[in-house]
Design a protein around this motif. Sequence first.
Motif, short mmCIF file in Angstrom:
data_model
loop_
_atom_site.label_atom_id
_atom_site.label_comp_id
_atom_site.label_asym_id
_atom_site.label_seq_id
_atom_site.Cartn_x
_atom_site.Cartn_y
_atom_site.Cartn_z
N GLY A 168 44.86 42.82 55.17
CA GLY A 168 44.68 43.22 53.78
C GLY A 168 43.29 42.99 53.25
N PHE A 169 42.44 42.32 54.04
CA PHE A 169 41.08 41.99 53.61
C PHE A 169 40.03 42.91 54.21
CE2 PHE A 169 37.17 39.37 54.30
CZ PHE A 169 36.84 39.15 52.98
N MET A 170 40.27 43.41 55.41
CA MET A 170 39.23 44.08 56.18
C MET A 170 39.15 45.59 56.00
SD MET A 170 37.68 41.58 57.58
CE MET A 170 36.55 42.43 58.66
N GLY A 171 39.83 46.18 55.01
CA GLY A 171 39.72 47.61 54.84
C GLY A 171 40.31 48.17 53.56
N PRO A 172 41.54 47.81 53.22
CA PRO A 172 42.17 48.41 52.04
C PRO A 172 41.67 47.79 50.73
CG PRO A 172 43.68 46.90 53.11
CD PRO A 172 42.48 46.99 54.00
N ARG A 173 42.06 48.42 49.62
CA ARG A 173 41.60 47.96 48.31
C ARG A 173 42.23 46.65 47.89
NH1 ARG A 173 42.00 52.98 44.30
NH2 ARG A 173 40.66 51.72 42.96
N SER A 174 43.26 46.21 48.58
CA SER A 174 43.84 44.91 48.27
C SER A 174 42.81 43.79 48.39
CB SER A 174 45.04 44.62 49.18
OG SER A 174 44.70 44.75 50.55
N LYS A 175 41.73 44.05 49.11
CA LYS A 175 40.66 43.06 49.25
C LYS A 175 40.11 42.63 47.90
CE LYS A 175 35.94 42.33 50.15
NZ LYS A 175 34.70 42.76 49.49
N LEU A 176 40.20 43.51 46.89
CA LEU A 176 39.67 43.19 45.57
C LEU A 176 40.43 42.05 44.89
CD1 LEU A 176 38.30 45.95 46.12
CD2 LEU A 176 38.49 46.40 43.67
N LEU A 177 41.61 41.72 45.42
CA LEU A 177 42.39 40.61 44.87
C LEU A 177 41.93 39.25 45.39
CD1 LEU A 177 45.95 42.20 45.25
CD2 LEU A 177 44.72 41.84 43.10
N THR A 178 41.04 39.25 46.37
CA THR A 178 40.67 38.01 47.07
C THR A 178 40.22 36.91 46.13
OG1 THR A 178 40.00 39.32 49.00
CG2 THR A 178 39.22 37.04 48.89
N ALA A 179 39.39 37.26 45.15
CA ALA A 179 38.95 36.27 44.17
C ALA A 179 39.71 36.39 42.86
CB ALA A 179 37.45 36.43 43.90
N ALA A 180 40.20 37.59 42.54
CA ALA A 180 40.81 37.80 41.22
C ALA A 180 42.06 36.96 41.01
CB ALA A 180 41.14 39.28 41.04
N GLU A 181 42.97 36.98 41.98
CA GLU A 181 44.22 36.22 41.83
C GLU A 181 43.97 34.72 41.75
OE1 GLU A 181 47.13 37.12 41.12
OE2 GLU A 181 47.33 39.23 41.62
N PRO A 182 43.23 34.13 42.71
CA PRO A 182 43.02 32.68 42.61
C PRO A 182 42.17 32.26 41.42
CG PRO A 182 41.79 33.61 44.45
CD PRO A 182 42.70 34.68 43.98
N ALA A 183 41.21 33.11 41.01
CA ALA A 183 40.40 32.75 39.84
C ALA A 183 41.27 32.73 38.58
CB ALA A 183 39.25 33.74 39.68
N ALA A 184 42.16 33.71 38.45
CA ALA A 184 43.07 33.72 37.31
C ALA A 184 43.98 32.51 37.34
CB ALA A 184 43.89 35.01 37.31
N ALA A 185 44.44 32.14 38.55
CA ALA A 185 45.30 30.96 38.67
C ALA A 185 44.55 29.69 38.27
CB ALA A 185 45.81 30.83 40.11
#
Length: 472
Positions: A168-185
């Motif tokens: 989910g990190f090395m190609g699809p747009r789900s990579k954009l969640l990498t910092a967003a979800e934990p930063a919001a948490a």
Amino acid sequence: MTICEQVGEWSVGLRAGDLPESVRERAELQAGCVAAARAAGEEAAAPFAAVAPEGPVGEVYRSAAASIAHDWDDYLFMGHTGHSAVPAAAAFADDPERELVARVAANEVAGRLGAALFLGPHNGQFWASIHCASAAVAASIGLGLDAERAAHALAIALYQPPYGMWPGFMGPRSKLLTAAEPAAAGARAALLAAEGVTGALDVIEHPRGVLAALSFSPRPAMLGALGDVWLTDTLAFKRLPGCAYLQSVAEAALAAGVEPDQVSDVEIEAGWLTCEMEELGRGPDLTPVRVNFSAALTTAIALIAGRLTPAELSPAWLAEHGDAVRALAARVSLRHDPALTAATLRGSLDAGASPDLGLGDLLRIRRRLGDANMRDANPAPAVLGAIRADRGLRRHLARSLRGRLRGARSDAGIEGLDTAALRMTFPSRIRFRLRDRSVRVVEGSEPGACGRPLAEQRAVVEERLAVALIPA
């Protein structure tokens, strides 16, 4: 005192006057760096902004998703902290000085957590869990929490640290969640702590805590020296979009002065990290994220466009030029050069960033790699090749062995890190074979990298702001 309590006490006591001038200046550049990345990534992150929560937590979430979209970010020893440190400080602090302090404190804590987790299943920008800590620290300072509440904010933030999956990190747009979800948490954790919610203050060092769960060989000694060793001073700013391991590759491609139709084939000589990332990121689809992790695709785009900006990573540009990009990238090959891997290792080891692993540590790491189905990512062969290729690394290894024989402890901790001497460098060399049978060899450069002069880093950030159409 637990690690969370130590962080809470230090962070809320930090004042702007405590910051060395170079730390202050680099932290200010970091804000500009993230502003450019966010502006360039807003279109790509629009679906994420549409589902962001209201209020400051949503602001942190939206910014983190946008700033990571093109891998056009900053990074320090050890982590890409700007995605969370910058927006969390801005969203919660009520004046510029408090915002600056919050940003620096978040950098310092998150970078240390990345260093403590270095030998584990995630690395670099994929250290998602550090953003929990970064945002929690920045928001705690912005909210004016006391040391006890700030400690609980960090403990709450790290109660459920993210564990991303590589596909989910090395190609699809789900990579954009990498910092967003934990930063919001992390930001939400500070708000919960302000309301009196408590967390497990030993969540980091507990035998079943963060270090044990997220590292193959935890390094708790990397979590100290707060206020003595300033990781913000190790900030690097990328001139071009793409992974840090590709910056010198992209710079070499742009400096070559080669027209795409002149190229017969291209050979990139790079360190192990660049080559390993190329293998991890392979896939049939041509996405902005996949380009960010591919030396071959990045080189092809740089030659075809004659530049490399977020505009060349837009879906429209990639769709229009996709056939040409794929055809040229197919003529690009990568080769591991142990001497270049050695240069990367030496840039850290010469500055005191050595884990000094023993045989038991190495065996445990090898076993954990197998448990995580990551045997193919074992760096040991590349490291051994680098040691054979570099006399300086052999001397370092000999000193380490002598120290062990004298009974020196295996991990001296972060207090031994010389931030002024640190160089996080990922060199490369590109060999262009042209249709007229001539050969052109270009060495890659890394403007704005760790340890580069402040004036150069400032010029890189100003260029980024101009590209993103933001006044400097």
